[in-house]
Write a protein that holds these residues in place. Structure first.
Motif, short mmCIF file in Angstrom:
data_model
loop_
_atom_site.label_atom_id
_atom_site.label_comp_id
_atom_site.label_asym_id
_atom_site.label_seq_id
_atom_site.Cartn_x
_atom_site.Cartn_y
_atom_site.Cartn_z
N LEU A 68 0.85 -1.19 0.00
CA LEU A 68 0.00 0.00 0.00
C LEU A 68 0.88 1.24 0.00
O LEU A 68 1.84 1.33 0.77
N LYS A 69 0.57 2.20 -0.87
CA LYS A 69 1.26 3.49 -0.89
C LYS A 69 0.23 4.62 -0.97
O LYS A 69 -0.79 4.49 -1.65
N TYR A 70 0.54 5.71 -0.28
CA TYR A 70 -0.29 6.92 -0.37
C TYR A 70 0.63 8.12 -0.54
O TYR A 70 1.61 8.27 0.20
N PHE A 71 0.32 8.96 -1.53
CA PHE A 71 1.12 10.16 -1.81
C PHE A 71 0.21 11.38 -1.84
O PHE A 71 -0.86 11.35 -2.43
N ARG A 72 0.68 12.47 -1.24
CA ARG A 72 0.00 13.77 -1.31
C ARG A 72 0.94 14.75 -2.01
O ARG A 72 2.06 14.97 -1.56
N GLU A 73 0.48 15.34 -3.11
CA GLU A 73 1.30 16.27 -3.87
C GLU A 73 1.24 17.67 -3.29
O GLU A 73 0.25 18.06 -2.67
N GLN A 99 -2.23 3.60 -4.04
CA GLN A 99 -1.73 2.49 -4.84
C GLN A 99 -1.73 1.21 -4.01
O GLN A 99 -1.09 1.16 -2.96
N ILE A 100 -2.43 0.19 -4.49
CA ILE A 100 -2.55 -1.10 -3.80
C ILE A 100 -2.08 -2.20 -4.74
O ILE A 100 -2.49 -2.22 -5.92
N SER A 101 -1.25 -3.10 -4.26
CA SER A 101 -0.70 -4.13 -5.14
C SER A 101 -0.59 -5.46 -4.44
O SER A 101 -0.55 -5.56 -3.22
N ALA A 102 -0.54 -6.52 -5.24
CA ALA A 102 -0.31 -7.87 -4.75
C ALA A 102 0.52 -8.62 -5.78
O ALA A 102 0.37 -8.41 -6.99
#
Length: 322
Positions: free
Chosen positions: A297-302, A315-318
């Motif tokens: 899991l990733k979270y970005f704030r610009e 962004q969620i991945s497996a």
């Protein structure tokens, strides 16, 4: 959201966990209002290779699926001022296939060879607060191939060297407002490094650099400006059980347009309006090494963007290796 022209947005995926951080995944999502008027993003999916940037997976085959959501609600001017508001969203399902060789190459420090193919499905929409719904589209998007990846591994450093290209396989029509492809080829050269601060590799600093060489867009004659991308992270891994590891840390990315855009419809002011993107956020990865499975899991704030859109990304991945 682009209330004055066209947005070029590539969104890719770095399979978040260390077991699949081998590649930079790239695909292009275009939100289009008037063809060729304004380029506000590069094609690299910012932040996707921020963690474990230098790590090559174990030999064999790996499949990854990533759910990517990008949302922006402000268009920033050259001095960081808000010039338009609305809503731009990009939703993607990324299917990536990775193969890593069992044998090392007998030169150049004995690296391991691997390659990646990424096949994306995307949906995007653009709404203006002043004009309402403007554009949108969905379907198979531009595919990304990395036929040449070399990976090195030492006690304190993992590194990768990459060549890839984005193929314009997504639907694109210069007169349409429902495109999901870019309409041009992009070649990329990249490098990823992970530096381990402790002997057990629990704490790491990673960096990923990628440069985009854009072609000319079909039907418009527009040549987008080239772009430089930088992802980075500071991560720490905690063993929860014998076969369960949790990785947590801080992440960020930056993107700079490095050359002017050009074309028959590009004005001098548009040519010189180079975009810049900045972001900070957090990431977490869950890894089960014995089962060869990982989740991320990733979270970005610009913030402080210039000549581009500004918002956030989730962004969620497996990934699973065979």
């Amino acid at each position: 959201m682009n209330l004055g022209g066209k947005e070029s947005e590539v969104v890719s995926k770095d399979c978040v966990p260390s077991s699949f951080a081998v590649f930079c995944l790239v695909m292009t999502i275009w939100t289009m209002i008037a063809p060729g008027k304004a380029q506000v993003r590069g094609v690299y999916p910012l932040g996707m290779t921020a963690t474990n940037s230098g790590v090559t997976p174990e030999p064999g085959f790996t499949y990854s699926n990533a759910f990517l959501f990008y949302s922006r609600d402000h268009l920033k001017g050259a001095n960081g001022e808000v010039v338009a508001t609305g809503q731009n969203s990009v939703l993607m399902d990324m299917n990536s296939f990775v193969w890593v060789s069992k044998k090392k190459i007998g030169m150049l420090g004995s690296p391991v060879y691997s390659f990646v193919a990424t096949l994306p499905i995307a949906n995007n929409s653009l709404t203006s607060n002043a004009q309402g719904a403007i554009s949108g589209g969905g379907g198979f998007a531009d595919s990304y191939y990395q036929p040449f990846i070399l990976g090195w591994k030492t006690k304190r450093v993992d590194a990768r060297a990459i060549y890839g290209f984005l193929a314009p396989t997504g639907r694109f029509d210069a007169s349409s407002n429902s495109n999901v492809g870019s309409g041009y080829w992009t070649h990329c050269v990249a490098g990823g490094e992970s530096f381990y601060l402790t002997d057990n590799k629990a704490t790491s600093i990673s960096a990923f650099e990628l440069y985009e060489f854009h072609g000319v867009q079909e039907g418009t004659g527009i040549h987008p400006g080239q772009a430089l991308n930088l992802d980075y992270s500071l991560m720490h891994t905690v063993p929860l059980k014998s076969d369960l590891r949790l990785q947590l840390g801080l992440v960020g990315y930056q993107q700079w347009q490095t050359t002017d855009k050009s074309g028959p419809t590009i004005t001098p002011d548009q040519a010189k309006a180079h975009y810049r993107v900045n972001s900070l956020g957090f990431a977490s990865n869950v890894m089960l090494p014995a089962r060869k499975v990982s989740l991320g899991l990733k979270y970005f704030r610009e913030f402080s963007n210039r000549s581009t859109l500004q918002g956030y990304s989730l962004q969620i991945s497996a990934a699973v290796s065979f």
